[in-house]
Design a protein around this motif. Structure first.
Motif, mmCIF file in Angstrom:
data_model
loop_
_atom_site.group_PDB
_atom_site.id
_atom_site.type_symbol
_atom_site.label_atom_id
_atom_site.label_comp_id
_atom_site.label_asym_id
_atom_site.label_seq_id
_atom_site.Cartn_x
_atom_site.Cartn_y
_atom_site.Cartn_z
ATOM 1 N N PRO A 155 0.856 -1.104 0.098
ATOM 2 C CA PRO A 155 -0.180 0.014 0.130
ATOM 3 C C PRO A 155 0.856 1.206 0.076
ATOM 4 C CG PRO A 155 -0.059 -0.954 2.334
ATOM 5 C CD PRO A 155 0.690 -2.223 1.414
ATOM 6 N N GLU A 156 0.946 1.611 -1.188
ATOM 7 C CA GLU A 156 1.962 2.859 -1.274
ATOM 8 C C GLU A 156 1.463 4.089 -2.420
ATOM 9 O OE1 GLU A 156 4.460 4.904 -1.172
ATOM 10 O OE2 GLU A 156 6.068 4.174 0.239
ATOM 11 N N ASN A 157 1.734 5.100 -2.641
ATOM 12 C CA ASN A 157 1.675 5.890 -3.573
ATOM 13 C C ASN A 157 2.083 5.509 -4.996
ATOM 14 O OD1 ASN A 157 0.422 8.493 -2.039
ATOM 15 N ND2 ASN A 157 2.324 8.500 -1.132
ATOM 16 N N PHE A 158 3.183 5.026 -4.827
ATOM 17 C CA PHE A 158 3.652 4.432 -6.298
ATOM 18 C C PHE A 158 2.801 3.520 -6.757
ATOM 19 C CE2 PHE A 158 7.111 5.440 -3.553
ATOM 20 C CZ PHE A 158 7.570 6.575 -3.780
ATOM 21 N N THR A 159 2.130 2.678 -5.756
ATOM 22 C CA THR A 159 1.154 1.412 -6.395
ATOM 23 C C THR A 159 0.154 2.048 -7.341
ATOM 24 O OG1 THR A 159 1.676 0.483 -4.438
ATOM 25 C CG2 THR A 159 -0.278 -0.212 -5.843
ATOM 26 N N TYR A 160 -0.455 3.293 -6.749
ATOM 27 C CA TYR A 160 -1.636 3.862 -7.614
ATOM 28 C C TYR A 160 -1.205 4.870 -8.362
ATOM 29 C CZ TYR A 160 -3.786 1.384 -3.880
ATOM 30 O OH TYR A 160 -4.363 0.529 -2.871
ATOM 31 N N THR A 161 -0.139 5.325 -8.416
ATOM 32 C CA THR A 161 0.618 6.267 -9.277
ATOM 33 C C THR A 161 0.899 5.547 -10.591
ATOM 34 O OG1 THR A 161 1.665 7.801 -7.795
ATOM 35 C CG2 THR A 161 2.533 7.664 -9.991
ATOM 36 N N LEU A 197 -1.145 12.474 -5.772
ATOM 37 C CA LEU A 197 -0.378 11.489 -5.530
ATOM 38 C C LEU A 197 1.101 11.741 -5.398
ATOM 39 C CD1 LEU A 197 -2.229 8.351 -6.645
ATOM 40 C CD2 LEU A 197 -2.274 9.276 -4.518
ATOM 41 N N THR A 198 1.835 12.335 -6.550
ATOM 42 C CA THR A 198 3.212 12.671 -6.424
ATOM 43 C C THR A 198 3.227 13.871 -7.180
ATOM 44 O OG1 THR A 198 4.040 10.472 -6.303
ATOM 45 C CG2 THR A 198 5.513 12.195 -7.033
ATOM 46 N N VAL A 199 3.537 14.973 -6.779
ATOM 47 C CA VAL A 199 3.479 16.318 -7.391
ATOM 48 C C VAL A 199 4.240 16.781 -8.583
ATOM 49 C CG1 VAL A 199 5.222 17.316 -5.780
ATOM 50 C CG2 VAL A 199 3.637 18.762 -6.886
ATOM 51 N N THR A 200 5.458 15.919 -8.638
ATOM 52 C CA THR A 200 6.136 16.216 -9.763
ATOM 53 C C THR A 200 5.584 15.620 -11.029
ATOM 54 O OG1 THR A 200 7.543 14.480 -9.048
ATOM 55 C CG2 THR A 200 8.533 16.490 -8.847
ATOM 56 N N ASN A 201 4.854 14.445 -10.962
ATOM 57 C CA ASN A 201 4.223 13.811 -12.078
ATOM 58 C C ASN A 201 3.374 14.450 -12.921
ATOM 59 O OD1 ASN A 201 5.681 11.343 -11.912
ATOM 60 N ND2 ASN A 201 4.511 10.577 -10.235
#
Length: 424
Positions: A155-161, A197-201
């Motif tokens: 369960p991580e931000n990267f999973t859904y990103t 989920l990740t601002v730079t993206n």
């Protein structure tokens, strides 16, 4: 049939399987990852342990992410998203953070990653138009990456990103192929969800806009594109500022603090971190080492992290893979869909390899870009569809690195389970 209903059906078909073979691919990965994640969730506590806020395995911040969505300066809107995830998991576990809670979290991740693999399959099948056997090999290759394996139960931000970026790249490719523009609402929704989920993206959401037909030849089209970008930025900024009660100075203070924290590691040569962590660790598991950690509240625990490669073979693997990727790029240089993929990839290279943000743990950022590899490999196969000899050569090389990847990652996962059995 109403226009809204048509759009809804199209959106549903975009995300989920719409043909028999797509359903088979989705179910294969859902079952495979599901078995792995279910076993770990039921028999081990590493997916979520209330005593361990971060870094138990490969620098993932499971508990911290589930409870808060992560730091606001890097993951500004993740707080809201993970509130839903956490509450759904608690509903499944009757309000207890036990094995059922971990099981639910693992399956949410499993579904997201399986849908990500499906998006890659849809792209190579529908956008590139490769033969079925090559499509299947590419998604099996992608499915065996260290990033996809780990995120399938994490369960991580990267999973859904990973899911949102693969979905957006597939959607934007459809629009560019049809020479249509991305609607303002679709762009804003993509920018808010991906950037949230990740601002730079959020930058990656705007890349396809630059390749819309005749954009720089018509003031009307350029103005329309500028409006869509500005509209998306305004929506994102307002939601971001609302998240921090409009105390915008906190963004700069925290961002500077985070950059200093994650960009000043000198224990390993930069070139080795780039190859072993940024290009390698996201795909091919490297050596594992154990470290002693504590939660700053008196609890000590063991953590497993990746080390740089200790053999020359993984470096050869990464070199061959990168050669194929850049070969594909230069071979398809005039293809705007390939340019979109590579510019997005170069953006990540700039952040992690040049600016060195999180370079020493860049293997955890794979959800931001690993899907680029199978897609560019797909374009390489496509470019030689009328050259049987070169196509055969590429197939042989790809098959060799695929077998090595699968073997290496299988053996490394056995080591990971040794870690689980001994400490969790």
């Amino acid at each position: 049939m109403s226009k809204f209903k048509i759009k809804f059906i199209q959106f549903f078909k975009l995300i989920f399987p719409s043909t028999g073979i797509e359903l088979i691919v989705f179910l294969f990965f859902l079952v495979s990852y599901g078995y792995l994640g279910s076993y770990i969730a039921i028999h081990h506590k590493i997916i979520f342990d209330s005593r361990i806020p971060w870094d138990a395995y490969f620098s993932f911040d499971n508990k911290s992410i589930v409870m808060s969505g992560g730091s606001f300066e890097r993951h500004p809107l993740a707080y809201y998203f993970f509130n839903w995830i956490r509450e759904l998991a608690l509903f499944f576990s009757d309000g207890k953070m036990d094995g059922n809670f971990r099981f639910a979290l693992a399956w949410f991740s499993n579904i997201a990653v399986s849908l990500s693999v499906l998006q890659v399959f849809k792209y190579v099948k529908n956008i590139i138009g490769l033969p079925l056997i090559i499509n299947l090999l590419l998604v099996l290759f992608f499915g065996a990456f260290s990033t996809t394996i780990l995120l399938s139960f994490t369960p991580e931000n990267f999973t859904y990103t990973l899911f949102l970026l693969t979905l957006f790249n597939h959607y934007s490719a459809i629009k560019l192929k049809k020479e249509e523009k991305i609607p303002a609402l679709a762009l804003a929704l993509s920018g808010v969800s991906i950037g949230g989920l990740t601002v730079t993206n959020i930058v990656k959401v705007f890349i396809p806009i630059a390749f819309e037909r005749d954009l720089f030849k018509s003031w009307k089209k350029f103005g329309n594109a500028a409006f869509r970008v500005i509209f998306t930025c305004i929506c994102f900024i307002l939601l971001y500022l609302n998240r921090i009660d409009f105390k915008y100075e906190n963004i700069f203070n925290k961002t500077s603090e985070q950059y200093e924290k994650f960009s000043n590691v000198k224990s390993t040569p930069t070139w080795d971190m780039i190859l072993s962590y940024f290009f390698g660790g996201n795909i091919l598991f490297s050596n594992f080492i154990l470290r002693d950690k504590h939660n700053m509240q008196g609890y000590n625990y063991k953590a497993i992290v990746m080390d740089v490669y200790s053999s020359w073979i993984p470096y050869i693997f990464i070199t061959v893979l990168l050669t194929l990727i850049f070969w594909s790029y230069f071979r398809n240089f005039k293809n705007k869909l390939v340019q979109v993929l590579m510019i997005s990839f170069l953006f990540d290279m700039m952040i992690h390899c040049i600016m060195k943000f999180g370079l020493h743990t860049s293997y955890i950022y794979g959800g931001h870009f690993v899907f680029i590899y199978p897609l560019l490999l797909g374009w390489l196969f496509y470019s030689y569809r009328e050259s049987p000899k070169i196509l055969s050569f590429l197939t042989v090389v790809f098959s060799i690195i695929f077998v090595y990847l699968a073997t290496n990652n299988y053996l490394r996962m056995n080591e990971f389970f040794w870690f689980l059995n001994n400490f969790y």
